[in-house]
Design a protein around this motif. Structure first.
Motif, PDB file in Angstrom:
ATOM      1  N   ASP A  22       0.808  -1.220   0.000  1.00 46.23           N
ATOM      2  CA  ASP A  22       0.000   0.000   0.000  1.00 46.23           C
ATOM      3  C   ASP A  22       0.842   1.272   0.000  1.00 46.23           C
ATOM      4  N   THR A  23       2.095   1.192   0.408  1.00 43.49           N
ATOM      5  CA  THR A  23       2.909   2.407   0.518  1.00 43.49           C
ATOM      6  C   THR A  23       2.998   3.180  -0.797  1.00 43.49           C
ATOM      7  N   PRO A  24       3.324   2.555  -1.933  1.00 44.57           N
ATOM      8  CA  PRO A  24       3.362   3.336  -3.177  1.00 44.57           C
ATOM      9  C   PRO A  24       2.006   3.952  -3.531  1.00 44.57           C
ATOM     10  N   ARG A  25       0.933   3.274  -3.193  1.00 42.78           N
ATOM     11  CA  ARG A  25      -0.403   3.812  -3.456  1.00 42.78           C
ATOM     12  C   ARG A  25      -0.628   5.086  -2.636  1.00 42.78           C
ATOM     13  N   LEU A  26      -0.202   5.052  -1.379  1.00 45.81           N
ATOM     14  CA  LEU A  26      -0.395   6.210  -0.509  1.00 45.81           C
ATOM     15  C   LEU A  26       0.552   7.349  -0.868  1.00 45.81           C
TER      16      LEU A  26
END
Length: 112
Positions: A22-26
């Motif tokens: 999820d980090t790249p999405r956030l």
């Protein structure tokens, strides 16, 4: 030679290369927020947060808000996706991004 990748393209590539993270999405959502796309940023954050929760009233509330944003802006967001011969983008989103594509041609041609 190829044109240099834009910051947006680099962030999207990071999402694609790390589909379970999820980090790249956030990080992309933060970039969107900073670049005048607050609703798209909120949509990604809502879906990411909802996906982390068990079935509950809190999850339902997040999902409803995300669905409302998708109904308002989904057609425009879909219009921004690249057009490629041989497949169609799905309409469902998961954790802020289109979840699947449909292959409308035979497999070998699609791979090419």
């Amino acid at each position: 030679s190829e044109a240099p990748m834009t910051e947006r393209e680099a962030l999207l590539r990071a999402v694609c290369e790390n589909p379970d993270d999820d980090t790249p999405r956030l990080v992309y959502a933060d970039w969107l927020q900073e670049n005048g796309e607050a609703d798209r940023a909120e949509f990604i954050r809502l879906q990411v947060e909802a996906a982390r929760l068990p079935e509950s009233p809190a999850r339902t509330k997040l999902a409803k808000r995300a669905d409302r944003l998708s109904r308002l802006h989904g057609p425009r967001w879909s219009f921004e996706l690249p057009e490629e011969d041989g497949f169609l983008w799905g309409h469902g989103y998961a954790r802020g991004f289109v979840e699947r594509i449909s292959d409308v041609v035979d497999g070998p041609r699609f791979v090419r």
